[in-house]
Scaffold this active site. Structure first.
Site, mmCIF file in Angstrom:
data_model
loop_
_atom_site.group_PDB
_atom_site.id
_atom_site.type_symbol
_atom_site.label_atom_id
_atom_site.label_comp_id
_atom_site.label_asym_id
_atom_site.label_seq_id
_atom_site.Cartn_x
_atom_site.Cartn_y
_atom_site.Cartn_z
ATOM 1 N N LYS A 97 37.031 -32.268 3.207
ATOM 2 C CA LYS A 97 36.270 -31.042 3.430
ATOM 3 C C LYS A 97 34.801 -31.178 3.010
ATOM 4 O O LYS A 97 34.491 -31.739 1.982
ATOM 5 C CB LYS A 97 36.896 -29.871 2.654
ATOM 6 C CG LYS A 97 38.269 -29.438 3.132
ATOM 7 C CD LYS A 97 38.202 -28.673 4.435
ATOM 8 C CE LYS A 97 37.552 -27.321 4.294
ATOM 9 N NZ LYS A 97 38.315 -26.392 3.458
ATOM 10 N N SER B 245 36.488 -29.508 -1.579
ATOM 11 C CA SER B 245 37.730 -28.791 -1.848
ATOM 12 C C SER B 245 38.438 -29.438 -3.028
ATOM 13 O O SER B 245 38.302 -30.647 -3.264
ATOM 14 C CB SER B 245 38.628 -28.824 -0.610
ATOM 15 O OG SER B 245 39.951 -28.468 -0.933
ATOM 16 N N ASN C 170 32.376 -28.198 2.802
ATOM 17 C CA ASN C 170 32.286 -26.753 3.009
ATOM 18 C C ASN C 170 30.831 -26.265 3.048
ATOM 19 O O ASN C 170 30.017 -26.683 2.224
ATOM 20 C CB ASN C 170 33.021 -26.019 1.887
ATOM 21 C CG ASN C 170 34.515 -26.284 1.915
ATOM 22 O OD1 ASN C 170 35.085 -26.477 2.981
ATOM 23 N ND2 ASN C 170 35.141 -26.305 0.754
ATOM 24 N N ARG D 77 0.823 -1.218 0.000
ATOM 25 C CA ARG D 77 0.000 0.000 0.000
ATOM 26 C C ARG D 77 0.852 1.261 0.000
ATOM 27 O O ARG D 77 0.505 2.256 -0.623
ATOM 28 C CB ARG D 77 -0.919 0.016 1.225
ATOM 29 C CG ARG D 77 -2.087 -0.948 1.167
ATOM 30 C CD ARG D 77 -3.138 -0.573 2.205
ATOM 31 N NE ARG D 77 -2.574 -0.460 3.544
ATOM 32 C CZ ARG D 77 -2.505 -1.467 4.414
ATOM 33 N NH1 ARG D 77 -2.951 -2.665 4.074
ATOM 34 N NH2 ARG D 77 -1.993 -1.274 5.618
ATOM 35 N N ARG E 251 13.957 16.633 -10.494
ATOM 36 C CA ARG E 251 14.487 15.360 -10.985
ATOM 37 C C ARG E 251 15.993 15.454 -10.985
ATOM 38 O O ARG E 251 16.548 16.487 -11.361
ATOM 39 C CB ARG E 251 13.953 15.027 -12.386
ATOM 40 C CG ARG E 251 14.354 13.618 -12.877
ATOM 41 C CD ARG E 251 13.696 13.258 -14.196
ATOM 42 N NE ARG E 251 12.239 13.264 -14.067
ATOM 43 C CZ ARG E 251 11.442 14.089 -14.735
ATOM 44 N NH1 ARG E 251 11.939 14.962 -15.595
ATOM 45 N NH2 ARG E 251 10.138 14.039 -14.558
#
Length: 440
Positions: free
Chosen positions: A282, A276, A284, A188, A315
């Site tokens: 790993k 990795s 991650n 709104r 403007r």
């Protein structure tokens, strides 16, 4: 690297924005502006401001004619806005100068550009609300399922008192509940039509300016602000601020997931993780890291928009161009964050949580012990006594529960060292969050 990760063939799936990506293309922008021009002509014809037969021809042509955005590039560079080139190209393609002359009657470029932007932002909010509700449904189920699963709560990165995993999930989700609840008011107060003419006065429309703006708003399904907002960027800033807060709320979840999945803690497990190139062990936390990065970018972009929030005079090209550089990227940051969060699959590791609660001799229960002792002595004395016994835990390597039992054999310590009995309102918070999601 591409100028934007969202348009990159290499990085685009890492920062996927889903359906929202289609809203921020040159073609989508041109289509939105043509829709505004066609609807404007239609309502002007109905009000007798232009010939009704010309209005019908223009409206029909905006639905049928497509313009190549790249064909408007030279004119856009020259004029600093795409609308003059769009109007000229459309009139040429229409091949009906007797009707085409009434295209863009009395409007200014900013009217068409800003109103077209609002059409796309409206659709963005629809997509984000849909996806946030789906994400919240998943989080609510996770919170409710694990409302009473104890785990260490941490402040300043240190063990504080026990919490429940369900309450942690609820803390991720509550800001999102509130953001979704704000959407009705945001629509709104921000999704407005713009129709104010060259300098915001609507002079070219005469006494029918207000009625025309209202009719255009109704025709496009946007709000009528009842005034010019050319030099008031409040509507844009309100939407931008909401988007930045969405990304920031999701980054909180990302930050926690990075910490709780890290080596040595491992209290949570991700259903998907990254590998990795050289370390096969790993796993991650890629998606949580994406959430963090997107939020940082969103906050920076929102800052850029705020810096342009005081345009000069009626403007300001510099301020307006700053919006063009920043707002689409911010929109895609928020969309990508929601898309990424929806793809997460988070699982608790109860064994790791239980082990963590007993680390360092179970001193996470120190506060509960001090409150139990406070039933038998003054609160300051109880706190001082527990501090001393915690030092003994560290020095002697014995559990807090054992030392407390030896030191205060006359005190009933049942439940003090059971994390499940020390969760306070955490289970209720988890279930309350789930109820709030269902009530949205």
């Amino acid at each position: 690297m591409a100028g934007s990760v969202f348009d990159s063939g290499l990085y685009g799936k890492l920062f996927g924005a889903g359906e929202a990506g289609r809203l921020f293309t040159d073609s989508a922008e041109v289509r939105a502006m043509l829709l505004v021009e066609g609807t404007l002509a239609k309502v002007q014809g109905r009000m007798g401001l232009i010939p009704e037969i010309s209005a019908a021809a223009i409206h029909r042509a905006t639905l049928e004619i497509t313009l190549d955005p790249s064909g408007l590039a030279t004119a856009t560079a020259q004029n600093g806005v795409p609308v003059p080139g769009l109007v000229a190209a459309f009139r040429k393609e229409m091949q009906a100068p007797e009707h085409a002359q009434y295209l863009h009657w009395g409007a200014t470029s900013q009217d068409i550009h800003d109103t077209g932007l609002m059409l796309r932002l409206r659709q963005l909010l629809v997509l984000l609300e849909r996806d946030l509700r789906a994400l919240l449904s998943d989080l609510a189920a996770l919170a409710e399922t694990h409302a009473e699963l104890p785990m260490p709560g941490r402040t300043y990165g240190q063990h504080a008192t026990a919490v429940s995993f369900g309450s942690v999930v609820a803390h991720w989700g509550w800001p999102l509940v509130e953001l979704v609840a704000e959407l009705e008011a945001l629509r709104r107060s921000a999704l407005w039509v713009s129709l104010s003419g060259a300098a915001g006065t609507g002079a070219a429309f005469g006494p029918q300016a207000g009625a025309l703006r209202a009719a255009l708003a109704e025709g496009l399904g946007l709000g009528d602000p009842g005034r010019s907002w050319h030099a008031d960027r409040g509507p844009v800033l309100r939407i931008a601020g909401w988007l930045a807060r969405v990304a920031t709320a999701l980054a909180k979840m990302g930050e926690d997931l990075v910490l709780l999945t890290q080596s040595g803690i491992g209290e949570l497990r991700l259903g998907t993780s990254g590998g990795s190139s050289t370390m096969p062990q790993k796993q991650n936390p890629v998606a949580p890291s994406v959430l963090i990065a997107l939020a940082r970018q969103a906050v920076a972009l929102n800052g850029a928009l705020l810096s342009a929030g005081a345009p000069r005079q009626e403007r300001d090209g510099g301020a307006w161009f700053t919006e063009w550089l920043s707002l689409p990227q911010l929109c895609l940051c928020a969309a990508s964050a929601v898309e990424t969060a929806r793809g997460l699959r988070v699982e608790p590791v109860p064994g790791a949580m239980a082990e963590a609660l007993e680390l360092n001799g179970g001193v996470i229960h120190a506060e509960a012990l001090s409150f139990r002792l406070a039933e038998h002595m003054g609160r300051p004395e109880a706190q001082a006594a527990v501090k001393e016994i915690c030092k003994r835990v560290a020095k002697e390597g014995r559990p807090l529960a054992a030392l407390a039992g030896e030191t205060w054999p006359e005190v009933e310590l049942g439940g003090v060292f059971d994390a499940r009995q020390q969760l306070g309102e955490a289970p209720g918070e988890a279930r309350g969050f789930a109820r709030a999601v269902r009530a949205l």
